[in-house]
Design an enzyme around this catalytic site. Sequence first.
Site, PDB file in Angstrom:
ATOM      1  N   SER A  95      58.083 -65.496 -11.855  1.00  0.00           N
ATOM      2  CA  SER A  95      57.341 -65.971 -13.031  1.00  0.00           C
ATOM      3  C   SER A  95      56.859 -67.416 -12.895  1.00  0.00           C
ATOM      4  O   SER A  95      56.853 -68.161 -13.875  1.00  0.00           O
ATOM      5  CB  SER A  95      58.174 -65.754 -14.298  1.00  0.00           C
ATOM      6  OG  SER A  95      58.466 -64.384 -14.471  1.00  0.00           O
ATOM      7  N   GLU A 130      64.009 -65.457  -4.759  1.00  0.00           N
ATOM      8  CA  GLU A 130      63.431 -64.824  -5.936  1.00  0.00           C
ATOM      9  C   GLU A 130      64.518 -64.119  -6.740  1.00  0.00           C
ATOM     10  O   GLU A 130      64.882 -62.969  -6.421  1.00  0.00           O
ATOM     11  CB  GLU A 130      62.395 -63.780  -5.518  1.00  0.00           C
ATOM     12  CG  GLU A 130      61.232 -64.335  -4.733  1.00  0.00           C
ATOM     13  CD  GLU A 130      60.005 -63.466  -4.890  1.00  0.00           C
ATOM     14  OE1 GLU A 130      59.014 -63.978  -5.401  1.00  0.00           O
ATOM     15  OE2 GLU A 130      60.062 -62.282  -4.534  1.00  0.00           O
ATOM     16  N   HIS A 153      60.943 -57.879   0.057  1.00  0.00           N
ATOM     17  CA  HIS A 153      60.751 -58.160  -1.380  1.00  0.00           C
ATOM     18  C   HIS A 153      61.698 -57.261  -2.181  1.00  0.00           C
ATOM     19  O   HIS A 153      61.970 -56.125  -1.775  1.00  0.00           O
ATOM     20  CB  HIS A 153      59.293 -57.891  -1.760  1.00  0.00           C
ATOM     21  CG  HIS A 153      58.943 -58.381  -3.127  1.00  0.00           C
ATOM     22  ND1 HIS A 153      59.263 -57.678  -4.262  1.00  0.00           N
ATOM     23  CD2 HIS A 153      58.340 -59.522  -3.539  1.00  0.00           C
ATOM     24  CE1 HIS A 153      58.843 -58.366  -5.320  1.00  0.00           C
ATOM     25  NE2 HIS A 153      58.281 -59.485  -4.915  1.00  0.00           N
ATOM     26  N   GLY A 213      58.390 -60.895 -12.567  1.00  0.00           N
ATOM     27  CA  GLY A 213      57.541 -60.101 -13.458  1.00  0.00           C
ATOM     28  C   GLY A 213      58.054 -60.015 -14.878  1.00  0.00           C
ATOM     29  O   GLY A 213      57.576 -59.194 -15.668  1.00  0.00           O
ATOM     30  N   ASN A 256      51.464 -62.858  -4.072  1.00  0.00           N
ATOM     31  CA  ASN A 256      51.840 -61.480  -3.742  1.00  0.00           C
ATOM     32  C   ASN A 256      51.091 -60.579  -4.715  1.00  0.00           C
ATOM     33  O   ASN A 256      51.435 -60.525  -5.886  1.00  0.00           O
ATOM     34  CB  ASN A 256      53.362 -61.309  -3.899  1.00  0.00           C
ATOM     35  CG  ASN A 256      53.786 -59.855  -3.770  1.00  0.00           C
ATOM     36  OD1 ASN A 256      53.048 -59.028  -3.229  1.00  0.00           O
ATOM     37  ND2 ASN A 256      54.967 -59.527  -4.277  1.00  0.00           N
ATOM     38  N   TRP A 257      50.061 -59.925  -4.196  1.00  0.00           N
ATOM     39  CA  TRP A 257      49.211 -59.115  -5.080  1.00  0.00           C
ATOM     40  C   TRP A 257      49.890 -57.812  -5.488  1.00  0.00           C
ATOM     41  O   TRP A 257      49.420 -57.111  -6.354  1.00  0.00           O
ATOM     42  CB  TRP A 257      47.893 -58.802  -4.383  1.00  0.00           C
ATOM     43  CG  TRP A 257      46.956 -59.975  -4.250  1.00  0.00           C
ATOM     44  CD1 TRP A 257      47.230 -61.295  -4.510  1.00  0.00           C
ATOM     45  CD2 TRP A 257      45.585 -59.932  -3.850  1.00  0.00           C
ATOM     46  NE1 TRP A 257      46.126 -62.058  -4.285  1.00  0.00           N
ATOM     47  CE2 TRP A 257      45.086 -61.255  -3.869  1.00  0.00           C
ATOM     48  CE3 TRP A 257      44.712 -58.905  -3.458  1.00  0.00           C
ATOM     49  CZ2 TRP A 257      43.773 -61.568  -3.528  1.00  0.00           C
ATOM     50  CZ3 TRP A 257      43.409 -59.220  -3.099  1.00  0.00           C
ATOM     51  CH2 TRP A 257      42.944 -60.541  -3.152  1.00  0.00           C
ATOM     52  N   LYS A 258      50.958 -57.449  -4.817  1.00  0.00           N
ATOM     53  CA  LYS A 258      51.649 -56.167  -5.050  1.00  0.00           C
ATOM     54  C   LYS A 258      50.642 -55.015  -4.907  1.00  0.00           C
ATOM     55  O   LYS A 258      49.713 -55.131  -4.121  1.00  0.00           O
ATOM     56  CB  LYS A 258      52.331 -56.158  -6.416  1.00  0.00           C
ATOM     57  CG  LYS A 258      53.147 -57.436  -6.674  1.00  0.00           C
ATOM     58  CD  LYS A 258      54.109 -57.280  -7.797  1.00  0.00           C
ATOM     59  CE  LYS A 258      54.719 -58.632  -8.118  1.00  0.00           C
ATOM     60  NZ  LYS A 258      56.042 -58.537  -8.696  1.00  0.00           N
ATOM     61  N   GLY A 281      53.642 -63.747  -8.031  1.00  0.00           N
ATOM     62  CA  GLY A 281      53.138 -62.390  -8.247  1.00  0.00           C
ATOM     63  C   GLY A 281      51.985 -62.387  -9.239  1.00  0.00           C
ATOM     64  O   GLY A 281      50.837 -62.680  -8.894  1.00  0.00           O
ATOM     65  N   GLY A 282      52.303 -62.097 -10.487  1.00  0.00           N
ATOM     66  CA  GLY A 282      51.291 -61.925 -11.533  1.00  0.00           C
ATOM     67  C   GLY A 282      50.231 -63.018 -11.578  1.00  0.00           C
ATOM     68  O   GLY A 282      49.024 -62.725 -11.662  1.00  0.00           O
ATOM     69  N   GLU A 329      61.257 -55.511  -4.671  1.00  0.00           N
ATOM     70  CA  GLU A 329      60.678 -54.212  -5.036  1.00  0.00           C
ATOM     71  C   GLU A 329      60.753 -53.239  -3.852  1.00  0.00           C
ATOM     72  O   GLU A 329      60.935 -52.038  -4.039  1.00  0.00           O
ATOM     73  CB  GLU A 329      59.224 -54.403  -5.516  1.00  0.00           C
ATOM     74  CG  GLU A 329      59.195 -55.077  -6.887  1.00  0.00           C
ATOM     75  CD  GLU A 329      57.951 -55.901  -7.172  1.00  0.00           C
ATOM     76  OE1 GLU A 329      56.940 -55.759  -6.463  1.00  0.00           O
ATOM     77  OE2 GLU A 329      58.001 -56.711  -8.115  1.00  0.00           O
TER      78      GLU A 329
HETATM   79  C1  PEP Z   1      56.777 -61.638  -6.824  1.00  0.00           C
HETATM   80  O1  PEP Z   1      56.109 -60.616  -6.848  1.00  0.00           O
HETATM   81  O2  PEP Z   1      57.304 -61.996  -5.767  1.00  0.00           O
HETATM   82  C2  PEP Z   1      56.915 -62.427  -8.036  1.00  0.00           C
HETATM   83  C3  PEP Z   1      57.611 -63.525  -7.998  1.00  0.00           C
HETATM   84  O3  PEP Z   1      56.302 -61.943  -9.165  1.00  0.00           O
HETATM   85  P1  PEP Z   1      56.015 -62.752 -10.522  1.00  0.00           P
HETATM   86  O4  PEP Z   1      55.453 -64.099 -10.132  1.00  0.00           O
HETATM   87  O5  PEP Z   1      55.040 -61.915 -11.272  1.00  0.00           O
HETATM   88  O6  PEP Z   1      57.326 -62.909 -11.227  1.00  0.00           O
END
Ligand code: PEP
Length: 248
Positions: free
Chosen positions: A212, A166, A94, A172, A9-11, A233-234, A96
């Site tokens: 994470s 999640e 998501h 994040g 997930n590039w956000k 994500g990251g 966010e």
């Molecule tokens: C996400 O954006 O769905 C996510 C899990 O982010 P991260 O891996 O950065 O925690």
Amino acid sequence: MRKKIVAGNWKMNMTPTQAVELVNTLKPLVANDEVDVVFCVPAIDIIPAMEAAKGTNINIGAENMYFEDSGAYTGEISPKMLADAGVKYVVIGHSERREYFAETDETVNKKVLKALEYGITPIICCGETLTQREQGITIDWIRQQIKIAFLNVTADQAKTTVIAYEPIWAIGTGKTATTEQAEEVCAAIRVCIGEIYDQATAEAIRIQYGGSVNAGNAAELFAQPDIDGGLVGGASLKPDFGKIVCYK
Ligand code: PEP
């Protein structure tokens, strides 16, 4: 046997130029046919990322969509547009989106139904806050999110969907849920799907863990019986994503 699915997930990261560069960098690193690989990218990056990913095992997905085919919804992107562009996956609900854009379980359900209508696989996100975990209501909360997300979805449709568990406190933050915490909730989600539908549907549906995930913890998380991959994500923006996809 469920095939693992690892989605990035590039956000709100990567310009179209950077998107092409990142796909080109990751291409050789994520070449693993044992895993379905998806890059969920910002809408403006979908077409250039698809061009760059042509001929590889990378599927380009969207991070969101609206629940109407077309119309006066300025700024939105429709499943009709995504399907026409060849998009096969879309992240729905998501945390966010829920936090900053007022998405609810009800809009999640509408989006899930619409994505399925267009043959797009929804990656349906659910997760609890830290307060909810501390209150001991995690499983109740997740069950409610799942039950609403799947309203009016048939068993055959449900089998094709992906659920991403999640925990919000792990997104994040660098705080990963322990393997036991992640497996406990993913197993509870599978039980819930079995109750809504039947055992065959529960066994078929793929459930990811997200929060994470990194190159160091992916193998242990993905080895759990009810965790069928990850939403990342990251770490999906770095060469390390290759190590997550090739976790074995
Ligand atoms: C996400 O954006 O769905 C996510 C899990 O982010 P991260 O891996 O950065 O925690």
